[in-house]
Write an enzyme that holds these catalytic residues in place. Structure first.
Site, PDB file in Angstrom:
ATOM      1  CE  LYS A 167      -2.812  -0.367   3.561  1.00 19.76           C
ATOM      2  NZ  LYS A 167      -2.471  -1.666   4.136  1.00 19.76           N
ATOM      3  CD  GLU A 193      -1.461   6.484   9.105  1.00 17.63           C
ATOM      4  OE1 GLU A 193      -0.242   6.350   8.930  1.00 17.63           O
ATOM      5  OE2 GLU A 193      -2.291   5.665   8.692  1.00 17.63           O
ATOM      6  NE  ARG A 194      -1.017   0.386  14.820  1.00 19.59           N
ATOM      7  CZ  ARG A 194      -1.799   0.003  13.812  1.00 19.59           C
ATOM      8  NH1 ARG A 194      -1.606   0.514  12.601  1.00 19.59           N
ATOM      9  NH2 ARG A 194      -2.761  -0.869  13.996  1.00 19.59           N
TER      10      ARG A 194
END
Length: 462
Positions: A167, A193-194
């Protein structure tokens, strides 16, 4: 970057309030004179350190808001000031190559931006009169996408895939090709998001050399739900500037739409709204539409969006998935099986689809070629079990031809990426749609039946 607010001297008693209640991220502020308008930004606490967005009004001069920064230490009686406007973020050419949070403050530890034009994050979608209604293809230069799942210029596409199937590589290549092919800009919006993922993507984009035409904006996983919920709107305000003022095409990458829904669900629960089906917020369809409808094309440019979509428990009837699908013009599904076979990009040709793939939009030739490619690949998929058990020799002459074509098509649809040159050793290739169609046509006509299939692997145009 500091935004222009009302100073203490300007903030007369008219705009001052006092915290009446704090319940987690929900804060009630009492204003004795003027209630701030909905969506106004309040600065709460002794130093104005907590940012709150007003979401509703209640009896007794109470403005209820959702905190966009931690409320730790906030208590009843603390002062609050109405900033007089909604949250505003910087727009302009100077934001390229930078990383922002939901407030438009830079978080990349480089020099701050000053003297920028500021715009409110809540804007109306382009009116119907401003929109361009012709269905146009957004060429990516990636063979597998342009042939089988053409993207709509000004449309939305879903990108489905697990960890390790490519991705991020696909996203960085799309950013690179948008800069080169469309002279546009790319905006990456990370919702929930992390921090590790954000850092990795930033490093990848920097190494690939496309950072100077990219803006990154994050509402990270550790931030309050209000910040994660609004970061998509902040990203769209930036995208609209480049489309309307700079007259450029914008590629907007969103990761992940489900986390936007999740943040909205948390906000709804905090406000005490009655949950709807499967526990989602009752305003789910409206919230998704409010975000998605701002993604469109006008006479000055287009915002084309590719959105990573997480489907909870692989249940495609989940409300978050069904409401998102209603807005998508294409779905790009990445297959772990193809990635394991070294067929990159690992786009699954049989499960990916696009509304654009009709004779009226892409033309008769492209449509027929795509259908013929899919038919060959589908027949090969059915024959794989027989080949595994009995061997290729037991197939009929016609079936052998199908296998021969399908294996060559699979390899032709692989492509060396500009952003992975340093890892693969293959120089990156951006392939025009005409070259992709011509190559598939020649393979389907058995022009390369006698050539080894490896000759077509990791090749640009033939």
């Amino acid at each position: 970057m500091k935004q222009v607010e009302r100073t203490d001297s300007e903030a007369s008693e008219t705009y001052r309030g006092m915290v009446a209640a704090v319940r987690g991220s929900v804060v009630d502020v009492h204003f004795p004179v003027n209630l701030p308008a909905l969506k106004h930004k309040l600065l709460v606490g002794p130093q104005g350190e907590v940012v709150i967005e007003v979401v509703s009004h209640h009896q007794g001069g109470i403005a209820r808001g959702i905190a966009l920064s931690p409320t730790r230490g906030l208590k009843r009686g603390d002062p609050a000031i109405d900033s007089g406007d909604m949250i505003k973020i910087p727009v302009g050419k100077q934001i390229l190559g930078r990383i922002f949070n939901v407030f438009g403050e830079t978080i990349d530890e480089l020099e701050p931006l000053d003297g920028m034009e500021l715009r409110g994050i809540h804007q109306h979608p382009a009116s119907i009169a401003q929109r361009v209604t012709t269905a146009e293809i957004f060429e990516t230069g990636i063979k597998a996408i342009d042939l089988l799942t053409p993207l709509e210029r000004g449309g939305k596409a879903g990108l489905f895939g697990g960890a390790g199937v490519g991705k991020t590589v696909l996203i960085t290549e799309l950013i690179n090709n948008t800069v080169g092919k469309h002279e546009g800009v790319s905006i990456f919006c990370g919702i929930g998001e992390r921090s590790r993922e954000a850092e990795e993507l930033y490093s990848d984009i920097k190494k690939a050399g496309v950072l100077n035409n990219t803006v990154m904006i994050f509402g990270q996983m550790n931030e309050p739900s209000g910040a994660r919920y609004l970061v998509g709107h902040s990203a769209l305000t930036m995208a609209e500037y480049f489309r309307d003022e700079a007259r450029q095409d914008v590629l907007l990458l969103i990761d992940n739409i489900f986390r936007f829904v999740q943040a909205g669900s948390e906000v709804s629960g905090l406000l005490g709204k009655m949950p709807s089906r499967v526990g989602y917020q009752p305003t789910l369809a409206t919230e998704i539409a409010r975000l998605q409808e701002r993604i469109s094309n006008t006479a000055t440019g287009a915002i084309t969006s590719i959105q990573a979509v997480y489907v909870p428990a692989d249940d495609f009837t989940d409300p978050s998935a069904t409401h998102t699908f209603a807005h998508l013009a294409a779905s790009i599904i990445l297959s772990r099986k193809r990635a394991g076979e070294g067929l990159y990009p690992a786009v699954d040709p049989l499960r990916s689809w696009s509304k654009m793939l009709t004779p009226l939009v892409v033309g008769e030739r492209h449509y027929k070629l795509a259908q013929e490619v899919r038919r060959n690949l589908a027949e090969y998929e059915e024959l794989k079990d027989i080949i595994a058990m009995l061997g290729l020799e037991e197939l009929s002459q016609d079936d052998r031809q199908v296998v021969n074509r399908a294996r060559r098509l699979e390899r032709f649809l692989t492509q060396p990426f500009v952003t992975t040159e340093q890892f693969t050793g293959h120089p990156g290739q951006v392939v025009d749609l005409e070259d992709t169609l011509g190559g598939c046509e020649r393979i389907l006509n058995d022009e390369f039946a006698e050539r080894p299939e490896s000759d077509l692997y990791m090749l640009g145009k033939i």
